[in-house]
Write a protein that holds these residues in place. Structure first.
Motif, short mmCIF file in Angstrom:
data_model
loop_
_atom_site.label_atom_id
_atom_site.label_comp_id
_atom_site.label_asym_id
_atom_site.label_seq_id
_atom_site.Cartn_x
_atom_site.Cartn_y
_atom_site.Cartn_z
N TYR A 5 42.41 44.97 58.32
CA TYR A 5 41.08 44.39 58.53
C TYR A 5 41.01 42.90 58.21
N PRO A 6 41.52 42.44 57.06
CA PRO A 6 41.47 41.00 56.79
C PRO A 6 42.21 40.17 57.85
N LEU A 7 43.32 40.69 58.36
CA LEU A 7 44.06 39.97 59.40
C LEU A 7 43.25 39.86 60.68
N LEU A 8 42.65 40.96 61.10
CA LEU A 8 41.83 40.94 62.31
C LEU A 8 40.57 40.10 62.12
N ARG A 9 40.04 40.11 60.94
CA ARG A 9 38.83 39.34 60.68
C ARG A 9 39.09 37.84 60.77
N ARG A 10 40.26 37.41 60.27
CA ARG A 10 40.62 36.00 60.33
C ARG A 10 40.93 35.54 61.74
N GLU A 11 41.74 36.31 62.46
CA GLU A 11 42.17 35.91 63.79
C GLU A 11 42.34 37.14 64.69
N PRO A 12 41.23 37.61 65.29
CA PRO A 12 41.29 38.84 66.09
C PRO A 12 41.89 38.67 67.48
N HIS A 13 42.06 37.42 67.94
CA HIS A 13 42.53 37.18 69.30
C HIS A 13 44.05 37.08 69.43
N PHE A 14 44.72 36.56 68.41
CA PHE A 14 46.14 36.29 68.53
C PHE A 14 46.91 36.77 67.31
N GLY A 15 48.15 37.13 67.52
CA GLY A 15 49.03 37.54 66.44
C GLY A 15 50.22 38.27 67.00
N PRO A 16 51.25 38.48 66.17
CA PRO A 16 52.47 39.12 66.65
C PRO A 16 52.28 40.56 67.10
N TYR A 31 46.16 46.47 68.75
CA TYR A 31 46.86 46.01 67.56
C TYR A 31 47.89 47.08 67.21
N ARG A 32 49.14 46.69 67.16
CA ARG A 32 50.23 47.62 66.88
C ARG A 32 50.38 47.79 65.37
N VAL A 33 50.31 49.04 64.90
CA VAL A 33 50.42 49.36 63.48
C VAL A 33 51.44 50.50 63.35
N GLY A 34 52.70 50.16 63.16
CA GLY A 34 53.74 51.18 63.07
C GLY A 34 53.77 52.05 64.31
N ASP A 35 53.60 53.34 64.15
CA ASP A 35 53.62 54.29 65.27
C ASP A 35 52.24 54.48 65.90
N TYR A 36 51.29 53.68 65.51
CA TYR A 36 49.92 53.82 66.03
C TYR A 36 49.47 52.55 66.74
N ARG A 37 48.45 52.73 67.58
CA ARG A 37 47.84 51.61 68.28
C ARG A 37 46.34 51.64 67.99
N LEU A 38 45.85 50.53 67.50
CA LEU A 38 44.43 50.38 67.20
C LEU A 38 43.81 49.60 68.35
N PHE A 39 42.83 50.17 69.01
CA PHE A 39 42.17 49.52 70.14
C PHE A 39 40.81 49.01 69.68
#
Length: 63
Positions: A5-16, A31-39
């Motif tokens: 959440y803090p990562l998405l809150r800071r910069e929700p548009h770009f990231g690895p 957003y890729r989180v291990g074996d899961y995908r957060l849409f």
């Protein structure tokens, strides 16, 4: 979710691990989180990240 959440809150548009979807789903990000995908989508007026779904990476784009 506490770390993501803090990562998405800071910069929700770009990231690895962030990718904007294409076509009919172009309003959404993945957003890729291990074996899961957060849409999620972003409410630009209020600068809010709205989580839509969390799925296993096996079939993340199927209903």
């Amino acid at each position: 979710m506490e770390v993501i959440y803090p990562l998405l809150r800071r910069e929700p548009h770009f990231g690895p691990n962030i990718k904007r979807l294409k076509g009919e789903l172009s309003d959404f990000y993945r957003y890729r989180v291990g074996d899961y995908r957060l849409f999620y989508t972003i409410d630009e007026l209020e600068v809010i990240v709205v989580v839509v779904d969390l799925r296993s990476r096996r079939n993340p784009y199927r209903e």
